[in-house]
Design a protein around this motif. Structure first.
Motif, PDB file in Angstrom:
ATOM      1  N   GLY A  61      44.246  11.546 -24.296  1.00  0.00           N
ATOM      2  CA  GLY A  61      45.039  12.560 -23.612  1.00  0.00           C
ATOM      3  C   GLY A  61      44.639  13.981 -23.951  1.00  0.00           C
ATOM      4  N   GLU A  62      43.799  14.140 -24.976  1.00  0.00           N
ATOM      5  CA  GLU A  62      43.392  15.475 -25.390  1.00  0.00           C
ATOM      6  C   GLU A  62      42.103  15.938 -24.724  1.00  0.00           C
ATOM      7  OE1 GLU A  62      43.219  15.518 -29.624  1.00  0.00           O
ATOM      8  OE2 GLU A  62      45.207  14.627 -29.863  1.00  0.00           O
ATOM      9  N   GLY A  63      41.574  15.122 -23.814  1.00  0.00           N
ATOM     10  CA  GLY A  63      40.373  15.520 -23.094  1.00  0.00           C
ATOM     11  C   GLY A  63      39.101  15.131 -23.809  1.00  0.00           C
ATOM     12  N   ARG A  64      38.017  15.143 -23.046  1.00  0.00           N
ATOM     13  CA  ARG A  64      36.719  14.765 -23.591  1.00  0.00           C
ATOM     14  C   ARG A  64      36.194  15.888 -24.495  1.00  0.00           C
ATOM     15  NH1 ARG A  64      32.576  12.856 -19.246  1.00  0.00           N
ATOM     16  NH2 ARG A  64      33.869  10.977 -19.435  1.00  0.00           N
ATOM     17  N   PRO A  65      35.685  15.536 -25.691  1.00  0.00           N
ATOM     18  CA  PRO A  65      35.165  16.572 -26.593  1.00  0.00           C
ATOM     19  C   PRO A  65      33.805  17.093 -26.132  1.00  0.00           C
ATOM     20  CG  PRO A  65      34.808  14.403 -27.533  1.00  0.00           C
ATOM     21  CD  PRO A  65      35.617  14.185 -26.282  1.00  0.00           C
ATOM     22  N   ARG A  66      33.418  18.230 -26.698  1.00  0.00           N
ATOM     23  CA  ARG A  66      32.081  18.769 -26.431  1.00  0.00           C
ATOM     24  C   ARG A  66      31.012  17.950 -27.154  1.00  0.00           C
ATOM     25  NH1 ARG A  66      30.740  24.732 -28.609  1.00  0.00           N
ATOM     26  NH2 ARG A  66      31.331  23.630 -30.541  1.00  0.00           N
ATOM     27  N   ALA A  67      31.321  17.498 -28.369  1.00  0.00           N
ATOM     28  CA  ALA A  67      30.398  16.700 -29.172  1.00  0.00           C
ATOM     29  C   ALA A  67      31.201  15.909 -30.192  1.00  0.00           C
ATOM     30  CB  ALA A  67      29.369  17.583 -29.875  1.00  0.00           C
ATOM     31  N   VAL A  68      30.606  14.827 -30.690  1.00  0.00           N
ATOM     32  CA  VAL A  68      31.236  14.002 -31.724  1.00  0.00           C
ATOM     33  C   VAL A  68      30.324  13.980 -32.940  1.00  0.00           C
ATOM     34  CG1 VAL A  68      32.040  11.703 -32.354  1.00  0.00           C
ATOM     35  CG2 VAL A  68      32.432  12.563 -30.048  1.00  0.00           C
ATOM     36  N   VAL A  69      30.865  14.367 -34.081  1.00  0.00           N
ATOM     37  CA  VAL A  69      30.131  14.356 -35.342  1.00  0.00           C
ATOM     38  C   VAL A  69      30.641  13.185 -36.177  1.00  0.00           C
ATOM     39  CG1 VAL A  69      29.654  15.601 -37.478  1.00  0.00           C
ATOM     40  CG2 VAL A  69      29.745  16.837 -35.305  1.00  0.00           C
ATOM     41  N   ILE A  70      29.730  12.301 -36.590  1.00  0.00           N
ATOM     42  CA  ILE A  70      30.083  11.157 -37.435  1.00  0.00           C
ATOM     43  C   ILE A  70      29.710  11.525 -38.859  1.00  0.00           C
ATOM     44  CG2 ILE A  70      29.832   8.691 -37.808  1.00  0.00           C
ATOM     45  CD1 ILE A  70      30.944   9.409 -35.079  1.00  0.00           C
ATOM     46  N   ALA A  71      30.719  11.791 -39.693  1.00  0.00           N
ATOM     47  CA  ALA A  71      30.493  12.321 -41.038  1.00  0.00           C
ATOM     48  C   ALA A  71      30.655  11.221 -42.076  1.00  0.00           C
ATOM     49  CB  ALA A  71      31.470  13.461 -41.319  1.00  0.00           C
ATOM     50  N   GLY A  72      29.571  10.915 -42.767  1.00  0.00           N
ATOM     51  CA  GLY A  72      29.597   9.903 -43.814  1.00  0.00           C
ATOM     52  C   GLY A  72      28.200   9.716 -44.345  1.00  0.00           C
ATOM     53  N   ILE A  73      28.075   8.971 -45.417  1.00  0.00           N
ATOM     54  CA  ILE A  73      26.766   8.754 -46.027  1.00  0.00           C
ATOM     55  C   ILE A  73      26.609   7.277 -46.335  1.00  0.00           C
ATOM     56  CG2 ILE A  73      27.472   9.074 -48.442  1.00  0.00           C
ATOM     57  CD1 ILE A  73      24.898  10.844 -48.724  1.00  0.00           C
ATOM     58  N   GLY A  74      25.368   6.829 -46.459  1.00  0.00           N
ATOM     59  CA  GLY A  74      25.120   5.418 -46.714  1.00  0.00           C
ATOM     60  C   GLY A  74      25.523   4.577 -45.514  1.00  0.00           C
ATOM     61  N   THR A  75      26.218   3.469 -45.771  1.00  0.00           N
ATOM     62  CA  THR A  75      26.641   2.587 -44.686  1.00  0.00           C
ATOM     63  C   THR A  75      27.584   3.302 -43.737  1.00  0.00           C
ATOM     64  OG1 THR A  75      26.400   0.675 -46.147  1.00  0.00           O
ATOM     65  CG2 THR A  75      27.711   0.363 -44.166  1.00  0.00           C
ATOM     66  N   ALA A  76      28.453   4.156 -44.267  1.00  0.00           N
ATOM     67  CA  ALA A  76      29.358   4.924 -43.403  1.00  0.00           C
ATOM     68  C   ALA A  76      28.568   5.797 -42.438  1.00  0.00           C
ATOM     69  CB  ALA A  76      30.294   5.776 -44.257  1.00  0.00           C
ATOM     70  N   GLY A  77      27.501   6.421 -42.943  1.00  0.00           N
ATOM     71  CA  GLY A  77      26.668   7.239 -42.074  1.00  0.00           C
ATOM     72  C   GLY A  77      25.939   6.421 -41.029  1.00  0.00           C
ATOM     73  N   ARG A  78      25.599   5.191 -41.358  1.00  0.00           N
ATOM     74  CA  ARG A  78      24.895   4.336 -40.406  1.00  0.00           C
ATOM     75  C   ARG A  78      25.751   4.027 -39.180  1.00  0.00           C
ATOM     76  NH1 ARG A  78      20.049   4.784 -40.544  1.00  0.00           N
ATOM     77  NH2 ARG A  78      19.724   4.125 -42.703  1.00  0.00           N
ATOM     78  N   THR A  79      27.089   4.124 -39.309  1.00  0.00           N
ATOM     79  CA  THR A  79      27.945   3.864 -38.152  1.00  0.00           C
ATOM     80  C   THR A  79      27.688   4.875 -37.032  1.00  0.00           C
ATOM     81  OG1 THR A  79      29.781   5.234 -38.978  1.00  0.00           O
ATOM     82  CG2 THR A  79      29.750   2.921 -39.641  1.00  0.00           C
ATOM     83  N   GLY A  80      27.262   6.083 -37.387  1.00  0.00           N
ATOM     84  CA  GLY A  80      26.932   7.063 -36.359  1.00  0.00           C
ATOM     85  C   GLY A  80      25.734   6.632 -35.540  1.00  0.00           C
ATOM     86  N   PHE A 187      38.001   8.213 -26.435  1.00  0.00           N
ATOM     87  CA  PHE A 187      37.547   9.486 -25.871  1.00  0.00           C
ATOM     88  C   PHE A 187      36.741   9.294 -24.584  1.00  0.00           C
ATOM     89  CE2 PHE A 187      37.939  10.936 -30.400  1.00  0.00           C
ATOM     90  CZ  PHE A 187      38.881  11.922 -30.180  1.00  0.00           C
ATOM     91  N   GLY A 188      36.532   8.037 -24.192  1.00  0.00           N
ATOM     92  CA  GLY A 188      35.766   7.767 -22.984  1.00  0.00           C
ATOM     93  C   GLY A 188      34.268   7.868 -23.155  1.00  0.00           C
ATOM     94  N   LEU A 189      33.777   7.627 -24.373  1.00  0.00           N
ATOM     95  CA  LEU A 189      32.359   7.816 -24.650  1.00  0.00           C
ATOM     96  C   LEU A 189      31.557   6.527 -24.690  1.00  0.00           C
ATOM     97  CD1 LEU A 189      32.623  10.467 -27.509  1.00  0.00           C
ATOM     98  CD2 LEU A 189      32.700  10.795 -25.031  1.00  0.00           C
ATOM     99  N   VAL A 190      32.215   5.395 -24.851  1.00  0.00           N
ATOM    100  CA  VAL A 190      31.492   4.139 -24.989  1.00  0.00           C
ATOM    101  C   VAL A 190      32.306   3.026 -24.347  1.00  0.00           C
ATOM    102  CG1 VAL A 190      32.532   3.609 -27.245  1.00  0.00           C
ATOM    103  CG2 VAL A 190      30.304   2.662 -26.671  1.00  0.00           C
ATOM    104  N   LYS A 191      31.600   2.060 -23.772  1.00  0.00           N
ATOM    105  CA  LYS A 191      32.251   0.913 -23.150  1.00  0.00           C
ATOM    106  C   LYS A 191      32.133  -0.287 -24.084  1.00  0.00           C
ATOM    107  CE  LYS A 191      31.318   2.485 -18.423  1.00  0.00           C
ATOM    108  NZ  LYS A 191      30.639   2.171 -17.139  1.00  0.00           N
ATOM    109  N   VAL A 192      33.186  -0.526 -24.828  1.00  0.00           N
ATOM    110  CA  VAL A 192      33.266  -1.696 -25.702  1.00  0.00           C
ATOM    111  C   VAL A 192      34.609  -2.348 -25.432  1.00  0.00           C
ATOM    112  CG1 VAL A 192      33.367  -2.528 -28.076  1.00  0.00           C
ATOM    113  CG2 VAL A 192      31.817  -0.668 -27.491  1.00  0.00           C
TER     114      VAL A 192
END
Length: 398
Positions: A61-80, A187-192
């Motif tokens: 409901g907050e609208g589509r973002p300009r960009a998505v930043v995935i913040a994490g390191i190691g395995t968490a970072g791999r999720t990006g 956010f409407g960015l991926v179809k899963v």
């Protein structure tokens, strides 16, 4: 057997007999890394349920973002990397993995930051969450309950998706990935869809059964892969962007679990330079000096050679003009296999299976994950306990 002063123990050469002795495997895996890795399917189901309870639908409901930043390191970072490749080239906004403290300088109110940490106290994720809150960016947090990162989420009034703290981070890939994918879906960015998640969980369950400790090496693909890699310098290349993510994941687990140096990347990129490794001192030059009468399966201590692992995708989503034609990917994979064969460099191939990008990725990750653990155990290493990591934290923390 080596028992070093830093707590390093194990043996230089792999003992293949250990892998067909379930009791010995259990003894050498006191932290239960095999058991944690076998829980991949359960992680998918549990994380999907926890994300549903977090009511992520409000994000849309907050609208589509300009960009998505995935913040994490190691395995968490791999999720990006997983999100970027599952979303594909038609994702309407950039997906940017960020593996250092804070956030990029351009992040502001129009952007989303997803902060992820398996421990809930990663300095990189905490710094990113704090910075996102200060700048007015939308924040989503994925972390264990009652953690420092949850506290930041509460202060920022940001959606929080809990991750049960049951396994080490490198065995929690799916517990961390599914919430990220479902937040991006909101956010409407991926179809899963739910069917994709169910099929991926089933695939992980099936591969865990194939790779179970009681399955002997000749029918266990992970044990076979581990024995093939023993004593080598692994090169792992993925034939597509999705397979390249799996290749880098295999590099992560080979380094952390088995303590093997490894070269990873995309096959297309390798063809611009790194394929020359096949001609080098650990490739064709070493193979050219091999004693033709020597047993190739008996290490001499001076015969370290390359071992190529090729992860082949054969993607199913070549619908967009920006996707590389499947024929190009297939020709490139066949070419590198031929090059390796001509130079005597042995090659293992893992081929993706499944109807969705997420399931295909799981099929390329599961067997290599188990193989990295079996390789560690064959060397008498505890895959859970990595003394150098502990010492690094002690030496670098004030």
């Amino acid at each position: 057997m080596i028992d070093g002063t830093a707590g390093v123990s194990g043996h230089r050469h792999a003992d293949d007999r250990l892998l067909d002795d379930p009791e010995a495997l259990a003894e050498r895996d006191p932290g239960g890394m095999l058991r944690h890795t076998a829980s991949g399917g359960a992680q998918v189901r549990e994380s999907a349920a926890l994300a549903a309870e977090a009511n992520l639908s409000v994000l849309g409901g907050e609208g589509r973002p300009r960009a998505v930043v995935i913040a994490g390191i190691g395995t968490a970072g791999r999720t990006g990397d997983v999100l970027a490749t599952v979303a594909g080239p038609r994702c309407p906004v950039p997906v940017i993995p960020h593996r250092s403290a804070g956030v990029p300088g351009w992040v502001g109110a129009a952007d989303v930051v997803i902060a992820i940490s398996a421990s809930g106290r990663s300095p990189e994720a905490l710094g990113a969450a704090e910075a996102a809150h200060r700048r007015g960016a939308r924040l989503v947090v994925v972390a264990p309950p009652d953690s420092q990162l949850q506290s930041v989420a509460e202060r920022a009034r940001a959606p929080f998706i809990p991750v049960p703290r049951r396994a080490p981070a490198r065995a929690s890939l799916w517990a961390l990935t599914v919430p990220v994918l479902l937040a991006a879906r909101a956010f409407g960015l991926v179809k899963v869809n739910e069917a994709d998640l169910a099929e991926t969980a089933a695939r992980l369950d099936a591969d865990a059964d194939r790779c179970r400790p009681t399955a002997e090496s000749f029918v266990n693909p992970a044990k076979s892969l581990a024995l093939g890699l023993a004593g080598s310098i692994p090169i792992v290349w993925g034939s597509s962007p999705l397979a390249a993510v799996a290749a880098r994941r295999f590099g992560d687990t080979l380094s952390a679990n088995a303590r093997y140096p490894v070269v990873t990347g995309a096959l297309g990129e390798a063809g611009r330079g790194r394929v020359g490794l096949l001609d080098g001192v650990f490739g064709g030059l070493a193979e050219g000096e091999r004693d033709i009468f020597a047993d190739p399966d008996v290490p001499t201590g001076e015969d370290t050679r390359l071992r190529l692992v090729l992860l082949r995708d054969g993607g199913l989503n070549a619908e967009d003009d920006t996707d590389e034609p499947l024929a190009v990917e297939e020709r490139r994979a066949e070419a590198v296999q031929t090059l390796a064969e001509r130079r005597g460099v042995r090659c293992d191939v893992v081929t993706a299976e499944g109807g969705s990008a997420l399931e295909r990725l799981a099929s390329l990750v599961a067997v290599p994950d188990f193989a990295s653990i079996y390789l560690a155990l064959a060397h008498g290493l505890d895959p859970m306990a990595v003394p150098a990591i502990t010492e690094m934290k002690e030496l670098s923390n004030p």
